[in-house]
Write an enzyme that holds these catalytic residues in place. Structure first.
Site, PDB file in Angstrom:
ATOM      1  N   ALA A  64       0.864  -1.174   0.000  1.00 59.63           N
ATOM      2  CA  ALA A  64       0.000   0.000   0.000  1.00 59.63           C
ATOM      3  C   ALA A  64       0.905   1.229   0.000  1.00 59.63           C
ATOM      4  CB  ALA A  64      -0.887  -0.003   1.239  1.00 59.63           C
ATOM      5  N   GLY A 109       0.555  -5.112   0.701  1.00 64.52           N
ATOM      6  CA  GLY A 109      -0.682  -5.209  -0.079  1.00 64.52           C
ATOM      7  C   GLY A 109      -0.477  -5.879  -1.427  1.00 64.52           C
ATOM      8  N   GLU A 112      -0.555  -9.463  -0.750  1.00 68.76           N
ATOM      9  CA  GLU A 112      -1.960  -9.788  -0.443  1.00 68.76           C
ATOM     10  C   GLU A 112      -2.773  -9.907  -1.732  1.00 68.76           C
ATOM     11  OE1 GLU A 112      -2.128  -6.532   2.406  1.00 68.76           O
ATOM     12  OE2 GLU A 112      -2.645  -7.956   3.994  1.00 68.76           O
ATOM     13  N   GLU A 132       4.865  -5.208   6.967  1.00 66.14           N
ATOM     14  CA  GLU A 132       4.106  -4.220   7.747  1.00 66.14           C
ATOM     15  C   GLU A 132       4.645  -4.039   9.158  1.00 66.14           C
ATOM     16  OE1 GLU A 132       2.793  -6.538   5.784  1.00 66.14           O
ATOM     17  OE2 GLU A 132       1.125  -5.715   4.635  1.00 66.14           O
TER      18      GLU A 132
END
Ligand code: CO8
Length: 256
Positions: A64, A109, A112, A132
């Site tokens: 992200a 992300g 993911e 993260e």
């Protein structure tokens, strides 16, 4: 049409969505996530048979967009998490095979998103991880749930607790990717796989996908009953007529 994505469709129905925000290693900012939502609508309208995700430049997706984190309240970030989760769920629920072609950094992300795909092909220089924790946060787009389901809790906890990246060789060993190829062979390997799936029996593929994805989240007896239901549905489709006839006539099946 999009600022951060390239949307392409071949005559065989292979749709490729390429993340093109190279200067930020394709980090998923708000705009990219919105564009991805729109692109997925287009995939549904476009009669796609296979969906491929790619990243341009050095990364698949480096996570992200961290520059959008500062100053966000918990409720604002929760909303973003829920939106991204919804988009990744939509990818997972598409009734067609999806492939992540992972060329470089596949982090946070990005990992993911790759995990929401059915299959992952990696270049030998790809790096996977959920970093993260190094930012003082945890994965928020399904990573704490999809990673242990794919590789088991032991490895998932190691990756999420430490935040270290793993190379594609280890990603293959732990079952995170299906295949590792030389970087220059990635496009052709993904293309061969996509073509094979695009010419396969699309209804049976969608039923197999549903049986695996839904069934592994259900109680055993319910899951096995669902398999029988979906198995019997494939007998109502013309692809079954063609597949079985082709076998009996000793020829290659031509699915429509
Ligand atoms: N967000 C924003 N910008 C990024 C990101 C990112 N995730 N990753 C890289 N960039 C930018 C860099 O800031 C840099 O920009 P600039 O040239 O303007 O300085 C450019 O991309 C190139 O990156 P580097 O210079 O850092 O390139 P290196 O080769 O030195 O390093 C790395 C590459 C190792 C990938 C490094 O950039 C890095 O560590 N990036 C961050 C990786 C990361 O921590 N990802 C996880 C983010 S958090 C997340 O994904 C949570 C998902 C769940 C969200 C749910 C809703 C909140």
């Amino acid at each position: 049409m999009f600022n951060n994505l390239l949307y392409e469709r071949t005559d065989e129905g292979i749709v490729t969505i390429t993340f093109t925000r190279e200067k930020a290693l394709n980090a998923l900012n708000n705009e990219t996530v919105r564009e991805l939502e729109q692109a997925l609508e287009k995939v549904k309208d476009d009669n796609a048979r296979v969906l491929v995700f790619k990243g341009s430049g050095r990364a698949f997706i480096a996570g992200a967009d961290i520059t959008e984190f500062k100053g966000k309240t918990a409720s604002e970030i929760k909303l973003f998490s829920l939106v991204l989760q919804k988009v990744l769920n939509e990818i997972e629920l598409l009734p067609i095979p999806t492939i992540a072609a992972v060329n470089g950094f596949c982090l946070g992300g990005g990992c993911e998103l790759a995990m929401a795909c059915d299959l992952r092909i990696a270049s030998n220089i790809a790096l996977f991880g959920q970093p993260e924790i190094t930012l003082g946060i945890i994965p928020g787009a399904g990573g704490t749930q999809r990673l242990p389901r794919l590789v088991g809790k032991t490895i998932a906890k190691e990756m999420i607790f430490l935040g270290d990246s793993i190379d594609s060789k280890r990603a293959f060993k732990i079952g995170l990717v299906n295949k590792v190829v030389e970087t220059e062979d990635l496009d052709s390997a993904v293309n061969d796989l996509a073509k094979r799936l695009a010419t396969g029996p699309s209804f049976a593929l969608s039923q197999a996908k549903e049986a695996i994805d839904r069934g592994t989240e259900m109680a055993w007896l319910d899951a096995i009953q669902m398999e029988a239901n979906l198995f019997s549905l494939t007998f109502t489709h013309e692809d079954m007529e063609e597949g079985v006839s082709a076998f009996l006539e000793k020829r290659k099946a031509q699915f429509k």
